[in-house]
Design an enzyme around this catalytic site. Structure first.
Site, mmCIF file in Angstrom:
data_model
loop_
_atom_site.group_PDB
_atom_site.id
_atom_site.type_symbol
_atom_site.label_atom_id
_atom_site.label_comp_id
_atom_site.label_asym_id
_atom_site.label_seq_id
_atom_site.Cartn_x
_atom_site.Cartn_y
_atom_site.Cartn_z
ATOM 1 N N ALA A 114 0.852 -1.178 0.000
ATOM 2 C CA ALA A 114 0.000 0.000 0.000
ATOM 3 C C ALA A 114 0.883 1.222 0.000
ATOM 4 O O ALA A 114 1.925 1.237 0.642
ATOM 5 C CB ALA A 114 -0.911 0.005 1.225
ATOM 6 N N MET A 143 1.554 3.831 -5.117
ATOM 7 C CA MET A 143 1.080 3.160 -6.319
ATOM 8 C C MET A 143 -0.373 2.714 -6.193
ATOM 9 O O MET A 143 -0.939 2.180 -7.138
ATOM 10 C CB MET A 143 1.964 1.959 -6.634
ATOM 11 C CG MET A 143 1.806 0.812 -5.664
ATOM 12 S SD MET A 143 2.900 -0.565 -6.030
ATOM 13 C CE MET A 143 2.206 -1.141 -7.557
ATOM 14 N N GLY A 144 -1.010 2.956 -5.049
ATOM 15 C CA GLY A 144 -2.362 2.493 -4.832
ATOM 16 C C GLY A 144 -2.337 1.316 -3.871
ATOM 17 O O GLY A 144 -1.454 1.210 -3.022
ATOM 18 N N LYS A 200 -4.476 -5.294 -8.173
ATOM 19 C CA LYS A 200 -3.876 -3.964 -8.059
ATOM 20 C C LYS A 200 -4.941 -2.917 -8.359
ATOM 21 O O LYS A 200 -5.468 -2.847 -9.465
ATOM 22 C CB LYS A 200 -2.715 -3.823 -9.042
ATOM 23 C CG LYS A 200 -1.637 -4.864 -8.791
ATOM 24 C CD LYS A 200 -0.456 -4.686 -9.693
ATOM 25 C CE LYS A 200 0.567 -5.781 -9.417
ATOM 26 N NZ LYS A 200 1.801 -5.583 -10.181
ATOM 27 N N ASP A 212 9.739 -0.676 -15.690
ATOM 28 C CA ASP A 212 10.267 -0.531 -14.330
ATOM 29 C C ASP A 212 10.880 -1.840 -13.850
ATOM 30 O O ASP A 212 10.630 -2.292 -12.725
ATOM 31 C CB ASP A 212 9.172 -0.059 -13.378
ATOM 32 C CG ASP A 212 9.739 0.469 -12.064
ATOM 33 O OD1 ASP A 212 10.916 0.900 -12.054
ATOM 34 O OD2 ASP A 212 9.023 0.452 -11.042
#
Length: 463
Positions: A21, A24-25, A41, A135
């Site tokens: 958490a 990134m949400g 996600k 990434d």
């Protein structure tokens, strides 16, 4: 997030616990309707209201669906029209490569080669589907047994990263981002190859490939190709050197990497396009961060490079009293002190209005602005070969506590680098107890992150 409630369902999925958490949400361990575990996600809600962003993500989801490889976490489902939108991937049970190396030490022998081949195999599948990871890094590689599985595509990064992508900034993790991405270009397959090289170098050495220190110092080493490959086996080092070439066109593609590692003979005969240079020796001084970075979980780190410097030659000598600056009358000039807040805002406006132009600057830095050199150390005018870096705060969007200095968590501003060069002794030096910028420069704008704009001042000949 411990102790907090989460939704009973998200779409048709039932969250069971948090996996991560933060910026990134939310990432949940969840159950699908058949009771199988998945990674769910939940993206930032604002994406739901951005039609252009949802359409871009929709195209990327379509590309992800075409990826079929045991080395890549499978995309199971996605709903980008939900509020908030979400993605569902297969749940990979294991440890991240980052955690494996941190706990067990650098990989050796067949274990290292299997990891290098497996991640390259993942990239081959990703690129064949017309997708780019964006990434790749050790915390986005899960180790299951002794085999890697790549997770967490750049599509699922934090909301701030989607904003930066829209505004033309860089997205990724500093130390694994390719030079062209630091320059503001879109990440392509060659950027993934660069990240592969940095990831496998970390696996082989247990060290960040481009060292530590300030963000700008790491970015500068990345630009220079100053990768730390000491301790990497010779055969693999040849391949990593090619993958870490600063120029994207000099890097092999993922298929060539995989082919070179198929047999010992292939690795031995591989010719790197450009050997990585050793990093500059450290002085033992403690590096100072120009822009403080909040500590977040390793699996959720997304660090956006503010800017990068391009060295152009030898360092500039300190001017003597007999030298004279010659400037053209028409060249824009800035001749005022530079300080935080009001004066910093004025200097930023000058840089923005003259981006891409040659200018003349004669400005003294306020004592509150502490410069660094290109290695993240306190700036020393007698060793100016690596350029200079400093940050100016122009506003604060959160109230500072009494006695608290401006910082990157609460304030916005600009980060300025002066690249080394000596076409007209232009430069940055110490005069009468203060740092001063004096000379002819070409302004080059950089990326923007959370309200901090990056600029590089490149010494230019006098008009």
């Amino acid at each position: 997030m411990a102790g907090e409630e989460w939704p009973e369902t998200i779409g048709k999925y039932r969250p069971q616990s948090y996996l991560a958490a933060g910026g990134m949400g939310l990432v949940f361990l969840a159950l699908d309707p058949e009771g199988r575990t998945v990674a769910l996600k939940q993206l930032h809600p604002s994406i739901s209201y951005d039609a252009a962003m949802r359409e871009r993500l929709r195209r990327e989801v379509a590309a992800m669906r075409r990826i079929s490889s045991p080395r890549v976490a499978r995309l199971i489902d996605a709903d980008l029209d939900a509020v908030p939108p979400y993605l569902v991937t297969g749940y990979v049970q294991g440890r991240t490569l980052y955690d494996v190396v941190k706990a067990d030490g650098p990989l050796r022998g067949d274990r290292l080669w299997r990891t290098a081949r497996g991640v390259a195999e993942a990239l081959v599948a990703i690129h064949a589907a017309g997708h780019v990871h964006r990434d790749l890094k050790p915390s986005n590689v899960m180790v299951v047994g002794d085999d890697p599985v790549v997770i967490d595509f750049g599509i699922a990064q934090e909301y701030d990263a989607t904003r930066i992508t829209r505004e033309g900034g860089a997205i990724g993790t500093l130390g694994y981002m390719a030079p062209e991405v630091l320059d503001g270009a879109s990440a392509g397959p060659a950027a993934d190859v660069f990240a592969w090289g940095a990831t496998i170098a970390y696996a082989a050495t247990g060290r960040p490939t481009f060292g530590g220190g300030g963000m700008q110092a790491v970015a500068l080493r990345t630009y220079r190709g100053a990768a730390d490959l000491d301790g990497v086996p010779d055969e693999l080092r040849r391949i990593l050197s090619a993958a870490l070439a600063p120029a994207a066109e000099a890097r092999p593609d993922a298929s060539a990497l995989l082919g070179a590692m198929t047999t010992p003979a292939g690795a031995a005969s591989f010719l790197p396009a450009q050997a990585a240079r050793k990093p500059a020796p450290r002085t033992g001084r403690r590096p100072a961060m120009l822009v403080p970075i909040s500590v977040v979980a390793a699996v959720a780190v997304v660090i956006v490079a503010l800017f990068a410097l391009r060295p152009t030659g030898k360092g500039s000598p300190e001017p003597s009293a007999t030298k004279t600056v010659v400037t053209a009358p028409a060249r824009p000039s800035y001749r005022e002190p530079i300080a935080n807040f009001g004066p910093g805002t004025k200097f930023q406006k000058f840089l923005e209005e003259n981006n891409g132009k040659k200018v003349y600057i004669l400005a003294t830095l306020d004592e509150a602005i502490v410069p660094q050199d290109g290695e993240g150390q306190p700036y020393d005018p007698s060793h100016a070969d690596n350029g200079a870096l400093f940050t100016v705060w122009t506003s604060c969007f959160e109230k500072l506590e009494q006695g608290e200095e401006p910082n990157g968590r609460k304030c916005g501003g600009l980060s300025v680098g002066i690249s080394a060069g000596d076409p007209a002794w232009s430069g940055f030096y110490w005069v009468h107890g203060a740092y001063k910028i004096q000379g002819n420069f070409e302004i080059e704008g950089g990326a923007v992150h959370q309200g901090v704009a990056g600029f590089v001042l490149k010494p230019a000949p006098a008009a």
